[in-house]
Write a protein that holds these residues in place. Structure first.
Motif, short mmCIF file in Angstrom:
data_model
loop_
_atom_site.label_atom_id
_atom_site.label_comp_id
_atom_site.label_asym_id
_atom_site.label_seq_id
_atom_site.Cartn_x
_atom_site.Cartn_y
_atom_site.Cartn_z
N GLU A 101 0.83 -1.21 0.00
CA GLU A 101 0.00 0.00 0.00
C GLU A 101 0.86 1.26 0.00
O GLU A 101 0.57 2.22 -0.72
N SER A 102 1.92 1.25 0.78
CA SER A 102 2.83 2.39 0.83
C SER A 102 3.49 2.63 -0.53
O SER A 102 3.61 3.78 -0.99
N GLU A 103 3.91 1.54 -1.16
CA GLU A 103 4.54 1.66 -2.47
C GLU A 103 3.54 2.11 -3.52
O GLU A 103 3.88 2.92 -4.41
N ILE A 104 2.31 1.62 -3.46
CA ILE A 104 1.27 2.06 -4.39
C ILE A 104 1.05 3.56 -4.24
O ILE A 104 1.01 4.30 -5.24
N ASP A 105 0.91 4.03 -3.01
CA ASP A 105 0.68 5.46 -2.77
C ASP A 105 1.84 6.30 -3.31
O ASP A 105 1.62 7.34 -3.93
N ALA A 106 3.07 5.84 -3.09
CA ALA A 106 4.24 6.59 -3.56
C ALA A 106 4.27 6.64 -5.09
O ALA A 106 4.50 7.72 -5.67
N MET A 107 4.03 5.52 -5.75
CA MET A 107 4.03 5.51 -7.22
C MET A 107 2.88 6.32 -7.78
O MET A 107 3.05 7.07 -8.75
N ASN A 108 1.71 6.18 -7.17
CA ASN A 108 0.51 6.85 -7.68
C ASN A 108 0.60 8.36 -7.56
O ASN A 108 0.02 9.08 -8.37
N SER A 109 1.35 8.85 -6.58
CA SER A 109 1.43 10.30 -6.36
C SER A 109 2.07 11.02 -7.55
O SER A 109 1.83 12.21 -7.75
N GLY A 110 2.88 10.32 -8.35
CA GLY A 110 3.54 10.95 -9.48
C GLY A 110 2.89 10.67 -10.82
O GLY A 110 3.46 11.01 -11.86
N LEU A 111 1.72 10.05 -10.82
CA LEU A 111 1.07 9.67 -12.07
C LEU A 111 0.08 10.72 -12.56
O LEU A 111 -0.57 11.40 -11.76
N ALA A 170 2.20 0.26 -10.99
CA ALA A 170 3.58 0.15 -11.45
C ALA A 170 3.65 0.16 -12.97
O ALA A 170 4.57 0.74 -13.56
N ALA A 171 2.68 -0.47 -13.63
CA ALA A 171 2.64 -0.46 -15.10
C ALA A 171 2.47 0.96 -15.62
O ALA A 171 3.08 1.35 -16.62
N ARG A 172 1.65 1.75 -14.95
CA ARG A 172 1.48 3.14 -15.34
C ARG A 172 2.77 3.93 -15.08
O ARG A 172 3.19 4.73 -15.91
N ALA A 173 3.40 3.67 -13.94
CA ALA A 173 4.66 4.36 -13.63
C ALA A 173 5.72 4.03 -14.69
O ALA A 173 6.51 4.90 -15.07
N ALA A 174 5.72 2.79 -15.18
CA ALA A 174 6.68 2.36 -16.19
C ALA A 174 6.41 2.98 -17.55
O ALA A 174 7.25 2.89 -18.45
N ASN A 175 5.25 3.58 -17.72
CA ASN A 175 4.89 4.27 -18.96
C ASN A 175 5.06 5.78 -18.79
O ASN A 175 4.12 6.55 -18.99
N ASP A 176 6.26 6.20 -18.41
CA ASP A 176 6.57 7.62 -18.25
C ASP A 176 5.54 8.29 -17.35
O ASP A 176 4.93 9.30 -17.71
N SER A 177 5.35 7.69 -16.17
CA SER A 177 4.41 8.21 -15.16
C SER A 177 2.99 8.39 -15.73
O SER A 177 2.29 9.33 -15.38
N GLY A 178 2.61 7.48 -16.60
CA GLY A 178 1.26 7.51 -17.17
C GLY A 178 1.15 8.29 -18.45
O GLY A 178 0.15 8.17 -19.16
N LYS A 179 2.15 9.09 -18.79
CA LYS A 179 2.09 9.91 -20.01
C LYS A 179 2.09 9.05 -21.27
O LYS A 179 1.57 9.46 -22.31
N ALA A 180 2.68 7.86 -21.22
CA ALA A 180 2.75 6.98 -22.38
C ALA A 180 1.75 5.83 -22.28
O ALA A 180 1.87 4.84 -23.02
N ASP A 181 0.76 5.93 -21.39
CA ASP A 181 -0.26 4.91 -21.30
C ASP A 181 -1.00 4.80 -22.65
O ASP A 181 -1.19 5.81 -23.34
#
Length: 190
Positions: A101-111, A170-181
């Motif tokens: 949950e902590s890691e999800i929140d951290a990744m999601n904050s930059g998407l 994480a998949a969204r983070a791996a796509n340039d923080s969601g910009k390349a989704d």
């Protein structure tokens, strides 16, 4: 420590396998199916790691270890006999879910905010993480089904539920923080 000197034992040639408590069950049984799919999810994480580096790779390595813990948990039936076991069974615990949950929140904050459903793809890492997500969802469904028949550690189910969310973010983070989704366009090919 586990020592495996001989890989084939021939004890499963009749279609049965041993669970963590030594009991034998059919290889097609729901418990074996559930932890077998957890093993499959772990293999997909290994494939994703081929495209990961740094912190993402470290997090995926931790998840692979957790998935082995989860398989050990699921292969040990009857939670009520844990206190009587010769060796304490390995069970999933709340802190493993809290870490996700902590890691999800951290990744999601930059998407970038989601404006549409997204399709699996974009970067190679993102595509592999989406595969991890879908196999994990199947493992969750099978574990939930198992829980309707036999005792299952509730933290095991929660871990799988949270892990599939982790893979999505994480998949969204791996796509340039969601910009390349890759966005779904409803009815685009009608």
């Amino acid at each position: 420590m586990v020592v495996l000197n001989k890989i084939y034992t021939k004890t499963g040639d009749d279609g049965e396998t041993a669970l963590g408590d030594g009991s034998r069950v059919a290889k097609h049984g729901m418990r074996v199916t559930a932890y077998g799919t957890v093993d499959e999810a772990n293999a997909t994480v290994g494939m994703a790691r081929l495209h990961a580096s740094g912190e993402m790779d470290a997090r995926l390595a931790a998840i692979q270890n957790d998935l082995f813990d989860l398989g050990a948990d699921l292969c040990r039936p009857d939670l009520h006999k844990d206190a009587d076991a010769e060796y304490p069974p390995l069970r999933m615990i709340e802190s493993q879910i809290k870490r996700l949950e902590s890691e999800i929140d951290a990744m999601n904050s930059g998407l970038e905010p989601l404006r549409s459903f997204i399709l699996p793809g974009g970067s190679a890492l993102s595509a592999h993480l989406h595969l991890c997500r879908t196999v994990t969802r199947r493992a969750e469904r099978e574990t939930v089904e198992l829980a309707t028949m036999e005792s299952v550690n509730p933290w095991a189910v929660k871990y799988l539920n949270r892990l599939s969310d982790w893979f999505f973010v994480a998949a969204r983070a791996a796509n340039d923080s969601g910009k390349a989704d890759v966005l779904w366009v409803p009815g685009a090919n009608r």
